[in-house]
Every structure is written in structure tokens, then in C-alpha cells.
Design an enzyme around this catalytic site. Structure first.
Site, PDB file in Angstrom:
ATOM      1  N   ASN A 174      11.141  -1.192   4.890  1.00  0.00           N
ATOM      2  CA  ASN A 174       9.983  -1.710   5.931  1.00  0.00           C
ATOM      3  C   ASN A 174       8.235  -1.308   5.202  1.00  0.00           C
ATOM      4  O   ASN A 174       8.354   0.095   4.441  1.00  0.00           O
ATOM      5  CB  ASN A 174       9.396  -1.431   7.237  1.00  0.00           C
ATOM      6  CG  ASN A 174       8.674  -1.750   7.599  1.00  0.00           C
ATOM      7  OD1 ASN A 174       7.397  -2.462   7.043  1.00  0.00           O
ATOM      8  ND2 ASN A 174       7.825  -1.281   9.130  1.00  0.00           N
ATOM      9  N   CYS A 175       8.517  -2.169   4.239  1.00  0.00           N
ATOM     10  CA  CYS A 175       7.632  -1.947   3.371  1.00  0.00           C
ATOM     11  C   CYS A 175       5.352  -2.085   3.178  1.00  0.00           C
ATOM     12  O   CYS A 175       4.804  -2.125   1.925  1.00  0.00           O
ATOM     13  CB  CYS A 175       7.344  -2.372   1.984  1.00  0.00           C
ATOM     14  SG  CYS A 175       8.737  -2.291   1.313  1.00  0.00           S
ATOM     15  N   VAL A 176       4.898  -2.291   4.416  1.00  0.00           N
ATOM     16  CA  VAL A 176       3.989  -2.753   4.859  1.00  0.00           C
ATOM     17  C   VAL A 176       3.193  -2.012   5.948  1.00  0.00           C
ATOM     18  O   VAL A 176       3.952  -1.709   7.086  1.00  0.00           O
ATOM     19  CB  VAL A 176       3.675  -4.100   4.466  1.00  0.00           C
ATOM     20  CG1 VAL A 176       3.828  -5.265   4.542  1.00  0.00           C
ATOM     21  CG2 VAL A 176       4.728  -5.074   6.055  1.00  0.00           C
ATOM     22  N   GLU A 224       1.057  -1.123  -0.041  1.00  0.00           N
ATOM     23  CA  GLU A 224      -0.020   0.252  -0.069  1.00  0.00           C
ATOM     24  C   GLU A 224       0.936   1.416   0.066  1.00  0.00           C
ATOM     25  O   GLU A 224       1.982   0.991  -0.231  1.00  0.00           O
ATOM     26  CB  GLU A 224      -0.583  -0.254   1.022  1.00  0.00           C
ATOM     27  CG  GLU A 224      -0.359   0.040   2.702  1.00  0.00           C
ATOM     28  CD  GLU A 224       1.365  -1.119   2.940  1.00  0.00           C
ATOM     29  OE1 GLU A 224       1.724  -0.667   2.384  1.00  0.00           O
ATOM     30  OE2 GLU A 224       0.355  -1.781   3.734  1.00  0.00           O
ATOM     31  N   MET A 226       9.864  -6.891   4.042  1.00  0.00           N
ATOM     32  CA  MET A 226       9.317  -6.110   3.977  1.00  0.00           C
ATOM     33  C   MET A 226       8.934  -5.682   5.619  1.00  0.00           C
ATOM     34  O   MET A 226       8.128  -4.668   5.170  1.00  0.00           O
ATOM     35  CB  MET A 226       7.455  -6.966   3.388  1.00  0.00           C
ATOM     36  CG  MET A 226       7.447  -7.353   2.089  1.00  0.00           C
ATOM     37  SD  MET A 226       7.958  -6.308   1.042  1.00  0.00           S
ATOM     38  CE  MET A 226       6.926  -5.694   0.357  1.00  0.00           C
TER      39      MET A 226
END
Lengths: 130, 427
Positions: B240-242, B112, B208
Site C-alpha cells: 500500500n502506497c497511499v 506522501e 497502490m
């Protein structure tokens, strides 16, 4: 600890074949996995990894793998309490009707992220003496 | 350790023949920038500039960064990523204030991270108020997710360093000095004021979900002590991707409001002793170990109270409560900073763990709250992602380009450091 001492409860198809580890494959969603974990912990298995994923909503994420010990001791009440609380969180998402997304096109990504969390847990555990 | 932060107020960011800072304007040679950050793993990169009020939607945002450069003192910004992990946090650092470098890339399908530069969505993200240099990154075919994440992360860091260099010889518009003395001196500096430390939880669960301290994957550390000014110099960066609403982007770390506010009150009504960084791991053993070491370290600091901030949600809630319980058991007061996943009506259980000792909690808001985002005339990134992103659902993207999502999808909406525009008070 080695892989022969761990029991993995999972509904993630890419976790089906991990050499030497005992795998309990659940046909169902994340709730079914957690209820199976609850049964096992009530039966005296020790919970080794946290039952919830990190920063991925339970109602979005179809896959979950949880690590327990194969050995059995007395059931741990505080772990059971924690599981009950986690299940409450998952069930509240279901009650809110929040499981509405199509997962097909994302299945591989969710499987991969769950496997990554599992691999990190196993890497940490196999160094441990029990 | 003393650091002088020099803010250079950026009036605008524009493309130009030469990358430079002139009359309050950052000029960027886009070609040269891309040349500086090129990576064989990334097939295509584009640079865009967006301004507050633009009719633009950016999605999916990976990281947000702020250009900073060392002017005096050891090391360089983002130590361990660049250089030999020399200690930072002292001397002088210049900041290009009012702009960001923002990376966009689709690493996994459900990722997102929406930033609307105008409209109702803009109210939920602080990055609608900054001028953003957006770098859109597409991977080469077949690149594994691990490498894709690393390539985009490094592209953002290199681009930020490249831009920051132009600030090195500029006289700042305003300066702020922050100082933390060595522990025994700091403890005795304000004997009549309550001593407060900050427990800084970082998400560290794998792909992630990773954060880096002086370049080191934080899942591999035991809790450790930092001077707050080290954080201002980029000692902590995000991988961090989430969960866009409550992940800490690198920009959040650089501008951590818990640290900033503790400094504001330092010497007035409290004595800010320093920062304990800790991780959020996967196994219960790792969680127990890290919270034990966090509590031990806090105890050794001889403080009266701590602020504990969480990153993310789900199993990190267990780390938050473990830290709280174990520190409270030492007779040290805790205040927790988190956010909530309390269902769309806000009536459900907010966290996945709880304890009566967690009786002072600051909430960044309910991530499940729903928002309608109208269509925008321009989209940078992949709007089709909004159908499948976290916080989205079937039918989320309508034919006219408008979307209905939980605010979880908006970058920084319920940030757990308090760097957001929302909060809740209970009386």
C-alpha cells in the site's frame, strides 16, 4: 454481465474509449460526476461500484469513474441515501477550501489510479450474471 | 498454535565490513546488502542509517518493516513471498527490536509519507523513535508504476530478510509467548469470560492499494480465519502506497497492537478466539459478499464481541459499516477502530458512511489537522514531493525548506490499528 450492460460515468479522459461500454463523459470535477450518478440512480439505474475512491481524498483527486447498470428498475432508496452521504463528504471538503493544489503535473497519475480502480470493478462485474 | 517471540534489543545500527550482530549493535555491510536486493528494474539504490533525534526528514516513505527470523517452527517470515507459503505462527521467532528497514521511492507523483526524526513532526510518527535503515530506490526510465511498486516492495522484504538472518543464533533479551488453541478448545478454555475475535480489514483495491496474505493478493480472497501468531510471523505484508497516516505498513502488521492488547487481556477479562481477515474492494457486490462472509465466519466462531479495524478511508468506510451492521445484526457487539477526515477544523463529517449500530468507535485522530514542519538539515528522498503529496497544497514547501501539511502526510500519524501516539476520548 458484459460490458454492454454497464454505464460508466466519468470525467477521466483516459476512460473515454472502452469498447462496448456506454460512457457518459462529464466535463467537470468529481462533484459533477457524483451529481450525475445521483441523477442516474434516481432514474432507476443500479449503482455497481462505490462512488468514492479508496484512500485518496476527494478534494485532491480530480478524476472519478463510477459504474452503473444500463438497465432501469425502481430507484433504490438505500443507494440514494449512501450517495447523499458521500456527496456530503465531498461538499464538506469544498466548503473547507481544501481544493487548493495544482493538479496539472499529477493529472496522469490520478487518471491512471482512477482507471485502475475502474478496471478492477469491471473485471469483477463481467463475471457476474444479472 | 503457540509462538515465542524473542526480542533482541538493538542499541545501534552502524555500517561495518561484515553484516552481523555484536554487543547489541547491528552492523551492516551496505554493499553486500545492495547486492542481495538488486533488481534490474531499480536503477539506483542507496542505504542510509538514521537515528532518533537526527535532523533528518525522510520522504516519500513507501513501507516500514521489522527484521524477524524463524528460529524454530515451520515456514519462514513473509511466507508466500519467500518459500512455499508454509504455515507460520508456531515455534520461535527472533525480532531485532528497536530498528526498522524503511523503503523510500516515488512511485506516483502525489505519494506522501514523511518521517521527521526530530522536531514537531517526530511526535506524530512512531518511526521517529526507531533506528531506521533507509533504502532509497530509483526506478529505471520508463518502468510502469505496477512494476515499480513491486520492485520497491520486494527490495524492502529482501533487505529485511537479509538483516534478520543475523538474529537467528542470538539469545533474545526478552521473550513473550502467545498461544491460541484450536477453535473448540479455545472456546471452552475460559468459559466465564466473554469471547472476542478480531476482524482485520485490509486495503485491496488495486495498484497502490494492495495487501498480501501468504503472498496472495487479498482482493482475491474470501474472508478467512488466522491464528494471531501467523500475523506476527509476517503472513500479512503491505503493498500500500497511499495515505501515509492510515495505511498499515508491514511493521504495523507485524506489531499489530489490537492483537497485542487482546493477548494482554486474554484469560484475564476476555477470551481471544482469533482473527478474521477480510478485504476492501471496489464494487458494491464485492463489498456485500465479503461482509456477508465476514459476518458468517464471526457467527461460526460463537463470539460475544469483535473489534473491527479499517485500513484507509473513502470507500472502505462502506466496508467498515457493512461489517458492523451485519455482525451487530447477529447479536454480536462491535467496536470499530478508524480515523477521521473531519476537515481542518474537525467539524465536518468524519467518515463517508455511518450507522446508529456503529456506537462504539475508537478514532486514531483527524488526518486533516494541519502541522508546520520546520526545515531539516538533511533530506533523504525527494522533498519537492511535499508540494504535491496528499495532505500538501500549493505553497506547502517554503523557501527555507519548512513545510505546512495535513498530518495525513506523516507516516502512521492516524494509524487505524492504534499504533500511533494520538487518540481522542469522549466522556
Amino acid at each position: 454481465m458484459d460490458l454492454q450492460q454497464v454505464l460508466i460515468i466519468t470525467n477521466n479522459p483516459i476512460v473515454k474509449n472502452i469498447n462496448n461500454a456506454e460512457i457518459c463523459f462529464v466535463r467537470g470535477d468529481q462533484r459533477q460526476v457524483l451529481y450525475q450518478v445521483l441523477n442516474k440512480v434516481a432514474g432507476g439505474h443500479t449503482l455497481l461500484s462505490h462512488p468514492l475512491a479508496g484512500s485518496i481524498k476527494t478534494e485532491d483527486n480530480p478524476y472519478r469513474s463510477v459504474v452503473l447498470s444500463t438497465s432501469i428498475t425502481e430507484a433504490n432508496l438505500s443507494t440514494l441515501n449512501m450517495l447523499e452521504y458521500c456527496l456530503g463528504k465531498v461538499e464538506s471538503g469544498v466548503r473547507d477550501g481544501m481544493q487548493s493544489r495544482q493538479h496539472d503535473q499529477l493529472a496522469q497519475d490520478f487518471q491512471m489510479i482512477d482507471k485502475e480502480l475502474l478496471d478492477n470493478a469491471l473485471q469483477s462485474l463481467i463475471r457476474r450474471q444479472v | 498454535m503457540q509462538l515465542e517471540l524473542g526480542n533482541i534489543l538493538v542499541k545501534d545500527v552502524q555500517f561495518g565490513d561484515k553484516t552481523e550482530f555484536k554487543n547489541g549493535i547491528v552492523y551492516v555491510n551496505g554493499e553486500e546488502l545492495l547486492d542481495n536486493i538488486k533488481d534490474d528494474r531499480l536503477a539506483k539504490m542507496e542505504v542510509h542509517i538514521v537515528h532518533p533525534g537526527d535532523d533528518v526528514r525522510i520522504c516519500p516513505v513507501k513501507d516500514v518493516l521489522e527484521p524477524r527470523v524463524k528460529v524454530e517452527g515451520g515456514g519462514q517470515v513473509f511466507p508466500g513471498i519467500f518459500g512455499n507459503a508454509e504455515m507460520v505462527g508456531s515455534g520461535k521467532t527472533n525480532v531485532l527490536k528497536g530498528m526498522t528497514v524503511l523503503t523510500v521511492g516515488k512511485i506516483v507523483g502525489f505519494q506522501e509519507g514523511i518521517i521527521d526524526m526530530s522536531g514537531p513532526g517526530a511526535e506524530y510518527t512512531p518511526f521517529s523513535q526507531t533506528i531506521n535503515l533507509v533504502i532509497l530506490c530509483d526506478k529505471v526510465e520508463g518502468l510502469p508504476q505496477h512494476e515499480h511498486e513491486e520492485a520497491v516492495r520486494l527490495a524492502g522484504l529482501k533487505a529485511t530478510r537479509y538483516i534478520a538472518e543475523i538474529a537467528k543464533n542470538v539469545t533474545p533479551d526478552e521473550t513473550f509467548t502467545f498461544e491460541t488453541k484450536p477453535l473448540t478448545e479455545q472456546l471452552s478454555q475460559y468459559p466465564d469470560l466473554p469471547k472476542v475475535a478480531y476482524v482485520y480489514m485490509l486495503q485491496t483495491q488495486g495498484l497502490m492499494h494492495d495487501t498480501y496474505l501468504y503472498g496472495l493478493d487479498v482482493k482475491k480472497i474470501l474472508p478467512t480465519f488466522l491464528y494471531p501468531t501467523e500475523v506476527m510471523d509476517g503472513a500479512i505484508i503491505s503493498g500500500n502506497c497511499v495515505s501515509a497516516c492510515d495505511k498499515n505498513a508491514t511493521y504495523h502488521h507485524l506489531n499489530n497492537p489490537v492483537i497485542a492488547d487482546l493477548f494482554v487481556r486474554h484469560g484475564k477479562d476476555l477470551n481471544f478466539i482469533g482473527v478474521v481477515v477480510t478485504n476492501e474492494n471496489v464494487t458494491l457486490l464485492d463489498k456485500e459478499r465479503s461482509s456477508n462472509f465476514t459476518a458468517k465466519l464471526v457467527d461460526s466462531l460463537k463470539v460475544d464481541g469483535v473489534i473491527i479495524s479499517e485500513e484507509g478511508f473513502g470507500n472502505p468506510d462502506a466496508d467498515l459499516i457493512m461489517n458492523c451492521k451485519k455482525i451487530e445484526a447477529l447479536g454480536i457487539k462491535t467496536v470499530l477502530v478508524t480515523d477521521e477526515y473531519a476537515g481542518r477544523d474537525g467539524a465536518s463529517q468524519s467518515l463517508a458512511d455511518a450507522n446508529p449500530l456503529a456506537n462504539a468507535v475508537v478514532s486514531g485522530g483527524n488526518a486533516n489537522a494541519i502541522i508546520e514542519l520546520p526545515s531539516m538539515s538533511k533530506v533523504i528522498g525527494y522533498i519537492e514531493a511535499s508540494k504535491i503529496i496528499a495532505g500538501g497544497f500549493d505553497g506547502a514547501l517554503k523557501e527555507d525548506g519548512s513545510i505546512t501539511v495535513e498530518i495525513q502526510a506523516i507516516t502512521g500519524a492516524t494509524n487505524e490499528l492504534g499504533f500511533n501516539r494520538m487518540g481522542a476520548l469522549e466522556f
